[in-house]
Design a protein around this motif. Structure first.
Motif, short mmCIF file in Angstrom:
data_model
loop_
_atom_site.label_atom_id
_atom_site.label_comp_id
_atom_site.label_asym_id
_atom_site.label_seq_id
_atom_site.Cartn_x
_atom_site.Cartn_y
_atom_site.Cartn_z
N VAL A 106 30.38 40.51 30.89
CA VAL A 106 29.67 41.76 30.63
C VAL A 106 28.74 41.69 29.43
O VAL A 106 28.02 42.64 29.14
CB VAL A 106 30.68 42.91 30.41
N CYS A 107 28.74 40.57 28.71
CA CYS A 107 27.84 40.50 27.56
C CYS A 107 26.40 40.32 28.02
O CYS A 107 26.09 39.33 28.67
CB CYS A 107 28.21 39.35 26.62
N ALA A 133 34.55 44.02 24.12
CA ALA A 133 35.82 44.56 23.61
C ALA A 133 36.43 45.50 24.63
O ALA A 133 37.63 45.46 24.90
CB ALA A 133 35.59 45.28 22.29
N ASN A 134 35.59 46.33 25.25
CA ASN A 134 36.11 47.26 26.25
C ASN A 134 36.73 46.52 27.41
O ASN A 134 37.72 46.93 27.98
CB ASN A 134 34.98 48.13 26.80
N ASN A 135 36.11 45.40 27.78
CA ASN A 135 36.52 44.72 29.00
C ASN A 135 37.62 43.70 28.76
O ASN A 135 38.05 43.05 29.68
CB ASN A 135 35.31 44.04 29.65
N CYS A 136 38.05 43.55 27.53
CA CYS A 136 39.12 42.59 27.23
C CYS A 136 40.47 43.25 27.48
O CYS A 136 40.81 44.20 26.79
CB CYS A 136 39.04 42.12 25.79
N GLY A 145 25.92 43.43 19.52
CA GLY A 145 26.94 44.43 19.18
C GLY A 145 27.06 45.57 20.16
O GLY A 145 27.24 46.72 19.78
N THR A 146 26.95 45.26 21.47
CA THR A 146 27.13 46.34 22.44
C THR A 146 28.60 46.72 22.58
O THR A 146 28.92 47.78 23.11
CB THR A 146 26.64 45.92 23.84
N ARG A 147 29.50 45.82 22.17
CA ARG A 147 30.95 46.06 22.21
C ARG A 147 31.50 46.21 23.63
O ARG A 147 32.64 46.62 23.82
CB ARG A 147 31.33 47.29 21.38
N TYR A 148 30.68 45.85 24.61
CA TYR A 148 31.15 45.92 25.99
C TYR A 148 32.29 44.93 26.18
O TYR A 148 33.29 45.21 26.85
CB TYR A 148 29.98 45.60 26.93
#
Lengths: 455, 175, 1046
Positions: free
Chosen positions: C881-882, C909-912, C904-907
């Motif tokens: 997703v990055c 982190a959401n998908n982990c 730094g979209t932080r996507y």
């Protein structure tokens, strides 16, 4: 030929139409408008300052945290993008379906689309940790030696979808405006207006040959915008649906999001139209109660679709037997720490629009205004529910955590309205809010006396 | 400033239906280069002036095709050829994931090129072209016959226009 | 060697050069600094008072150069590295050449970019550890365990690792100071003085006699020698005291066996362990060593040892128990006596079985099980298990939690039981305890009397902080006023420092020579790893200097001009004869410096016979009701002496998972009864002492217990620790032996609320298979017990990994949750500290976290611990997703994070699914205050604001090992690459290696170990980490209903 209500009231002739629609542009701005603009502008300035601080200090000023890495910005992004869709729907899809009633609202609806997309577009850019590097999301040739973007990432799909959507709807809107600019130019008394609108009209003359090409292009753009608008919210929904997070990872999302978008979009159109009718009373003849009623019907039906989506999510969660997903829906969403947001959403989106079963409600300006506001609130919360209640409790309970609300969350949501309203007010003042060239052909509709051929 | 176009003579009408009839008559009387000017697309005018169907759709299709192919090429070349890299254990050329981008590019190309085509064919943008009557973009209609048309005869045409309900006839140095 | 000599001569001249250079830059520009240990962002603007301090900061020292460009500083450091070799005891007039030899596995000379390791030791007053100090370009950057050291065997405690920060603590004293007192003898002003000025004053005073040296436990034999020489010289006394003294154990031993020692406990030899509030895995004596020993009995489930814990606080030991019984402090004695009763009376076992008189003395303990509210059968089983493992069982009690009014009886009872079980001399080794553990409250009490009597003219306080760690009722403050001159060797003007006439700051352990004897005849060396940063002087040299100037005392005290010489001489005379007869001293010395120690833990020891008369001291059982206070030290802070350390403060408590605070732990029932919520503030009362503390609702706590941690509430420790929590030492009662537990306590609910920052999102696993657990019985039936397997498949073949493919395994059966790995990771990877405010907002940065879940019924919940780091999934959801390919997969199976590319979209982190990714919400790196930046690991990027970060499997160490292998022209072999967490783990629960190498340990585990499972396997992210299921040895069987599940 079945009887139709007049699309334009008050026995206008062509000249009247031109004059009515051009009036707000040519007259001196009213006190009301100035007042509204000052209000909107000050919110906009506040917004700019807040964004400045956030960019300067860090996205951490918002409530986003671990595990809720996305928050207000993304929620509001989806909210505004959704709003935009109704505009394209009215101008393109209804055009393809030859819905003549659309003509009077199409222009403003499109304007709304453009401004909503502009407002929305800011969020994905600003919510990143290093906004000044956002241009890295575009696949441009560079000397960092083979270095490209990840075409597998829904966020990248977003970049393409949203930018395409913004471009095409703006072009579509502008093409529609060209003949009207010509009209204003020709009516212009003072030099500046003449030059400005002259330039905007690109020297349009409206010869029969031009009109035939023009209409063809308009049809084509409508044809292209239709799949585009559907694809855009589908792709926005992919941001969630393609991930592996319970509550996001759902195949129902694309249709569900599109329905929601139309739902919220029409609500916003109704909100704005009621305001326009108040602001420019003359427009009541063009944006009639009939128009409003039709839109309210759409609001109600899309509301039901959204309600259906909510229900089926629960069904699938239960049917799949996936414990994580079950937990998200049956525990944390409906009864967890964010249950309040969930039930707000249900009330605003599913229950309240039901009043439109009654013709009285459908045709009462105050009622529809209130309802439309509720729907807007509800749809913001829908996105909130999807984003936060899925993130805040996922696989490993040790990571669970709530969103850390901060002042900036509210400020940014509030400020975004400042941006939208400022643009919209300026539009009302400087652009013909109703398509002059489009409304004239539908003038005869519902006037049997004059042998109107259209119908 | 260069001459925009040949001069000629123009009649002005106040009513949609009569101008359409007049246009039809004009065509019958053998004029080919004439054109009608209306504030909005008047129903039946194409037939009356004998205007062929617009060719812009072909441009749209071509552009769309180009957009699609370039999208396909971009995604394939960048992810599978120029910089193949293991992302989440997915194949280098993950076609299904590339479709959205390809689709968007198709639409973008098609839309923009079509608009370009319109600009080309209607010769806009154009700075302040000669104007027969400012009301032509509001509530009046006109038919213009250029001086280089076959059988162009001012007095004849003037009479002809008047007979067919023109409220006014204007001579234009250029249009 | 000769080559060495030459080299060091060279370095010597270098050092003088740099000293000059330093002198030249006397007029230094003021350094721009900003708060590091900011608690809130707003809070990090410089405060004027602090800027003032900054001006007088940093005398001539390596730091001076570090103000200029980083690269420059490093080069300068290279020079000073020479200095650090050359100068052991700084402050003395001449600078003779001394040799310290790098750890033999490391290159002998400093090469830029290559780390040097120096064998040394760490001692915190109770725990002694053999360590390796990792230095880069001459500055210590990390402390690791010395794998050869016979006790901790390479494992290391949280505090030992954090102590690297205290070296660079900007609030350390920069040189000797003089406190000017007003008439009320409270501090008026503090002025800097010169050492010789200080020495003159002190010597003059010492000549008046009546000197006392007050120290903590002294583990260093040579320092003990210095002190006794000094005492001899000035007719001075030596009193040693620690807040966490082990007096009760020593006294118990004296009463039971005649000699006052703290024995060496051998958990590795014990199959059946019963702990009565002895938190040997967390805070008692040598937890790191004990952890390593305990793990020996846990590694192979087929030979699983059994740990039964009677726990009045929720200690780490209790959290690891197979059977945990919640008790209140007043029941500790009942437990031991109850067990004795079961064996002797109920089961008629042992020689005492037919001693009626003895049996009668146990009557009052007959129904202990009922009293504890547990199944008599269970209690009996515990006793019989002990008996069946005679000689291989171990009963321990001790630590603050056991310091009740009956602690003496408890110890005797425990000793009796161990003797009864023939553990004496086997698992309890009375002969080889740590001779350094002499701290005594009694002696301190005596000292205070003498001080009040005005007999003490000079008091030299070293390494203890009585003004903080003693309750007011001890009257130390008043007594101190009666002392003419107080000399304090602390590294800061802390609670005690502000009452000292002179501050003679000691070197940091990493700056000074020393030695240690943590167990009888294990002699370890403490090497300096850097020249003293400031104008400080080692405590020993101070004593020597004063004797030298007064020209009194034994020859060795006044002849040697540095403590190093004294030390070497001491080793030559005293230690070599014991440790290595007939070896040339130089060789012996070089060997010691290289290995860091000589000697061994295993000695054959005879059992000592128990003095049965001691048993008479034990009174009948008493019945008590009402709340009892239980004070306990924490894993992260111990006695709180090192509290000014942001790593310690931000380390979640291993059990409660709360950071930056102490609090009252109450049971769930109590909370319900008194309508207390998490974070409600209550006023805690013991006698006339009152304090307001927030409530923490602790599952598995006895309903009558109010447990609070000591080591908080520092007032003069520094910006990090000051005002964090409340000082609970105040609640210890002092007169007639210290009492820390069992006092009658009460509380009143207030309306206030105080947020506690906990990193535990949820205490329960919600029925998901996250920590797979099975009982021993289940396991014996089926080795896969407790692990629910899934059939996963993929629609395409996936990528091939030729060459290396890195993987890790974590054994949840040996992991004790001690959290040493977290600190190791923090130190290795330059992980930021964010402060309480941001932890509350869920912004903590730890790459590796230890999740703690409670299992079973909440009232007496058991705990499981699970270290979670990036799982380096083959199908990493984060990568897909990055949008900018900032996180991608390496061809060695690593999930790489490219900081420079991250937008730094932080996507991701959401998908982990494991939520192991951490985001730089603000520019934390900018807040690293000088000289803290010197603790940074130059091999690891310091992350800027707005980028994602996460565990990298210590990719820098992989690279290092590869380069090393390449230079040595060989293949990388299993064990070459060790991650930071792996090295630190006292129980060696973490194993890292190459999955493509079939011979590697980790590959075998992946392939054959039936207990191994992938976390969230069904999500098919295909992680490169395997967990080994936890096996609980509790004689139970899991009912089918609870088996499996997700």
């Amino acid at each position: 030929m079945i009887h139709r209500n007049k699309l334009v009231l008050g026995d206008k002739d062509l000249k009247d139409i031109t004059e009515d629609i051009c009036a707000p542009i040519e007259a001196y701005p009213s006190k009301g408008w100035l007042g509204l603009l000052t209000g909107a502008l000050s919110i906009l300035i506040f917004y700019v300052i807040i964004l400045g601080i956030v960019i300067g200090k860090g996205i951490g000023l918002l409530g986003v945290n671990h595990p809720n890495a996305w928050g207000t910005m993304i929620v509001t992004f989806v909210f505004w993008i959704g709003i935009g869709h109704a505009g394209t729907l009215i101008s393109a899809i209804l055009f393809l379906f030859r819905q003549k009633w659309r003509t009077s609202v199409a222009r403003t609806a499109e304007a709304m689309t453009v401004f909503a997309v502009m407002t929305a577009g800011l969020f994905p850019l600003l919510h990143t940790g290093r906004p000044w590097l956002d241009y890295w999301l575009f696949p441009y040739p560079n000397q960092r030696g083979p270095l490209w973007v990840n075409f597998r990432s829904p966020l990248l799909w977003d970049v393409f979808a949203v930018s395409t959507y913004a471009t095409v709807s703006m072009v579509f809107w502008y093409v529609g405006l060209i003949p009207d600019f010509a009209t204003i130019k020709d009516r212009a008394k003072n030099k500046i207006r003449r030059t400005v609108y002259g330039a905007l009209s690109l020297g349009w003359r409206g010869t029969a040959k031009n009109w035939s090409h023009y209409e063809m292009l308009y049809l084509l753009l409508a044809g292209l915008s239709t799949p585009l608008v559907l694809s855009v919210h589908t792709i926005v929904s992919f941001d969630f649906a393609v991930s592996s997070l319970p509550g996001w990872h759902t195949t129902i999302f694309p249709p569900y999001f599109v329905a929601g978008a139309i739902f919220s979009g029409f609500a916003m159109v109704v909100t704005l139209m009621t305001l326009v009718r108040i602001g420019v009373p003359e427009f009541k003849n063009y944006i009639t109660i009939d128009h409003m009623e039709v839109m309210n019907k759409i609001i109600m039906s899309t509301g039901l679709m959204v309600g259906y989506a909510y229900g089926s999510e629960f069904f699938i969660a239960w049917y799949s037997g996936n414990p994580y997903e079950k937990y998200v829906f049956f525990v944390s969403r409906a009864f967890g720490p964010y249950a309040w947001s969930y039930w707000t959403m249900i009330t605003c989106n599913v229950l309240i629009p039901q009043v439109f079963w009654f013709k009285k409600a459908r045709r009462s300006i105050p009622i529809m205004f209130v309802v439309s506001i509720f729907v807007n609130i509800g749809m913001w919360f829908e996105r909130f529910v999807i984003t936060i209640t899925s993130l805040h409790r996922d696989f490993l309970p040790a990571n669970w955590g709530n969103y850390a609300w901060s002042f900036y969350d509210g400020a940014i949501l509030f400020g975004s309205f400042g941006m939208f309203l400022t643009l919209f007010l300026l539009y009302l003042r400087f652009f013909p809010a109703i398509s002059i060239a489009e409304i004239k052909p539908v003038l005869p509709v519902g006037r049997e006396s004059k042998g109107g051929t259209n119908g | 400033m260069a001459k925009h176009g040949p001069g000629g003579i123009a009649g002005i009408w106040l009513d949609e239906h009569t101008v359409v009839k007049a246009a039809a008559k004009t065509r019958e009387s053998g004029f080919v280069k004439f054109d009608a000017i209306t504030p909005y697309p008047v129903h039946g005018m194409e037939e009356a002036c004998g205007i062929k169907r617009s060719w812009i759709p072909y441009v749209t299709f071509g552009a769309g095709a180009v957009g699609l192919l370039s999208g396909l090429w971009l995604t394939w070349w960048t992810s599978a050829v120029d910089w193949p890299i293991n992302v989440g254990g997915k194949p280098f050329f993950s076609l299904p994931a590339f479709i959205p981008v390809i689709f968007e590019l198709t639409i973008l190309f098609a839309a923009l090129t079509s608009v370009g085509a319109l600009f080309y064919v209607t010769k806009i943008p154009r700075l302040d072209p000669p104007n027969i009557d400012p009301d032509l973009t509001s509530h009046k209609f006109a038919i213009f016959i250029p001086e280089n048309d076959i059988g162009y005869d001012e007095s004849k045409i003037e009479r002809f226009f008047k007979e067919n309900g023109a409220v006014e006839v204007k001579k234009m140095a250029e249009y | 060697m000769s080559e060495n000599n030459h080299e060091h001569m060279h370095e010597h001249s270098e050092s003088e050069l740099s000293a000059e250079l330093a002198a030249k830059k006397a007029a230094r520009p003021q350094i721009e600094r900003n708060n590091t240990h900011w608690l809130t962002l707003e809070h990090y603007n410089n405060d004027p008072e602090f800027m003032k301090k900054a001006e007088t900061e940093f005398q001539s020292s390596p730091l001076r150069e570090s103000e200029s460009e980083g690269g420059w500083a490093r080069r300068e450091f290279l020079k000073l590295m020479g200095a650090s070799l050359a100068m052991s005891a700084a402050g003395c007039i001449r600078r003779p050449v001394q040799k310290i030899v790098p750890y033999n596995k490391q290159p002998e000379e400093v090469t830029l970019g290559v780390a040097n390791y120096y064998a040394s030791t760490y001692f915190d007053g109770n725990e002694g550890l053999g360590v390796l100090v990792k230095t880069r370009e001459g500055r210590p950057i990390k402390i690791e365990g010395n794998p050869k050291f016979p006790m901790n065997k390479g494992g290391l405690s949280v505090r030992a690792q954090s102590s690297i920060l205290s070296l660079y603590d900007p609030e350390r004293l920069q040189g000797p100071k003089h406190n000017i007192f007003n008439e009320k003898r409270s501090n008026k002003d503090t002025v800097s003085i010169k050492w010789d000025g200080l020495d003159d004053k002190v010597v003059a005073q010492l000549k008046k006699g009546g000197a006392v040296v007050l120290t903590g436990n002294v583990a260093s034999p040579s320092t003990r020698a210095v002190i006794s020489d000094f005492a001899q010289a000035f007719k001075a006394d030596h009193v040693s005291w620690e807040p966490l003294a082990n007096e009760e154990i020593r006294e118990g031993q004296r009463a039971s066996y005649g000699e006052a020692v703290v024995p060496q406990y051998r958990f590795d030899k014990a199959k059946m362990i019963v702990s009565i509030d002895a938190d040997f895995l967390g805070t008692w004596l040598n937890p790191t060593t004990f952890g390593a020993q305990f793990a020996a009995g846990r590694r192979d489930p087929k030979k699983l040892s059994k740990l039964v814990s009677f726990d009045s606080t929720y200690s780490l030991t209790g959290g690891n128990a197979d059977i945990r019984v919640k008790i209140k402090p007043s029941q500790q004695l009942d437990v031991v006596m109850g067990l004795i009763n079961v064996l002797v009376v109920n089961k008629n076992l042992s020689a005492y079985a037919n001693n009626e008189k003895f049996k009668d003395s146990l009557v009052s303990y007959a129904n202990t099980a009922q009293k504890l509210g547990i199944e008599p059968a269970l209690f009996t089983k515990v006793a019989t298990d002990l008996w069946e493992n005679k000689g291989q069982s171990l009963v321990v009690a001790g630590g603050l939690q056991t310091l009740t009014s009956r602690s003496a009886e408890l110890q005797i009872a425990v000793n009796f039981l161990n003797s009864l079980l023939e553990n004496e001399g086997k698992t309890v080794d009375g002969k080889n305890g740590n001779p350094g553990l002499k701290a005594s409250y009694a002696e301190l009490e005596k000292l205070i009397k003498e001080m009040n009597a005005g007999k003490v003219k000079t008091l030299i306080i070293h390494r203890v902080n009585p003004m903080y760690a003693l309750p007011k009722e001890a009257g130390f403050a008043e007594a101190l006023k009666k002392v003419d001159m107080v000399v304090y060797t602390g590294d800061r003007i802390d609670e005690t420092g502000e009452h000292a006439t002179y501050l003679a700051p000691d070197n940091h352990p990493l700056e000074t020579w020393g030695d240690a004897e943590f167990a009888k005849d294990i002699f370890a060396i403490q090497q300096p790893a850097i020249r003293p940063l400031y104008d400080t002087r080692s405590f020993q040299l101070s004593l020597m200097t004063w004797a030298y100037l007064a020209n009194v005392g034994p020859k060795r005290l006044i002849t040697f001009e540095t403590f190093y010489d004294y030390l070497r001489n001491f080793w030559k005379e005293e230690i070599q004869p014991k440790a290595a007869k007939g070896k040339a001293f130089e060789d012996f010395w070089a060997e010691v410096l290289q290995n860091g120690y000589v000697g061994d833990l295993d000695h054959s020891t005879a059992a000592r016979s128990f003095k049965s008369e001691a048993f008479a001291a034990i009174k009948p059982a008493s019945n008590r009701s009402g709340f009892e206070l239980a004070l306990y030290p924490t894993v992260q802070h111990g006695d709180g002496s090192s509290a000014n350390n942001s790593w310690q403060q931000e380390l979640p408590d291993p059990v409660t998972k709360i950071v930056w605070d102490n609090y009252v732990c109450v049971s769930i029932a109590t909370a319900e009864k008194y309508h207390l919520k998490q974070s409600t503030v209550v006023e805690l009362k013991v006698g006339d002492k009152k304090v307001e503390l927030p409530v923490h609702i602790q599952p598995g706590l006895h309903d009558d217990v109010l447990a609070v941690a000591v080591g908080y509430g520092r007032t003069r420790a520094g910006r990090v620790a000051d005002g964090v929590g409340q000082n609970m030492f105040e609640f210890a009662s002092f007169a007639g032996g210290p009492v820390f537990a069992g006092q009658e306590a009460s509380f009143t609910k207030t309306t206030k609320k105080y947020n506690l920052a906990s990193v535990a999102g949820n205490n329960s696993m919600e029925g998901r298979m996250i920590v797979a657990e099975a009982t021993l019985k289940d396991y014996m039936k089926n080795e896969h017990a407790g692990v629910h397997r899934h059939k996963t498949w993929s629609i395409w073949s996936g990528h091939q990994y030729n060459g290396h493919k890195w993987g890790m395994s974590v054994d949840l059966n040996t992991c004790t949750g001690c959290s040493a790995c977290m600190t190791a990771c923090q130190s290795e990877n330059n992980i930021s500290v964010v402060g309480k405010t941001y932890v509350l907002q869920g912004r903590e940065m730890h790459w590796m976290r230890v999740d703690r879940y409670y299992v079973g019924n909440p009232a007496d919940a058991l705990a499981v611990f699970q270290p979670v780091m990036c799982q380096h999934c083959d199908n990493a959801p984060c990568e897909t997703v990055c949008p900018v390919l900032a996180t991608v997969h390496s061809d060695e199976g690593l999930n790489e994070m490219v900081y420079n590319r991250c937008v730094g979209t932080r996507y991701c982190a959401n998908n982990c699914p494991y939520k192991v990714r951490r985001f730089n919400w603000f520019n934390y790196a900018k807040l690293i205050e000088k000289p803290m930046h010197m603790a940074l690991n130059p091999d690891v990027t310091v992350r800027p604001r707005g980028v994602m970060e996460k565990c990298s499997f210590c990719v820098q160490r992989i690279k290092e090992a590869k380069n090393k292998a390449k230079l040595e022209d060989r293949k990388l072999k299993d064990g070459d690459v060790k991650t930071a967490c792996q090295i630190a783990c006292p129980t060696q629960a973490i194993i890292f290696g190459d999955l493509n190498d079939p011979e590697s340990q980790v590959a075998k585990i992946f392939k054959d170990e039936p207990r191994s499972y992938a976390l969230l396997e069904e999500w098919h992210a295909a992680p490169s980490v395997r967990y080994l299921s936890k096996i609980r040895n509790n004689d139970k069987e899991t009912p089918a209903a609870e088996k499996g599940g997700h």
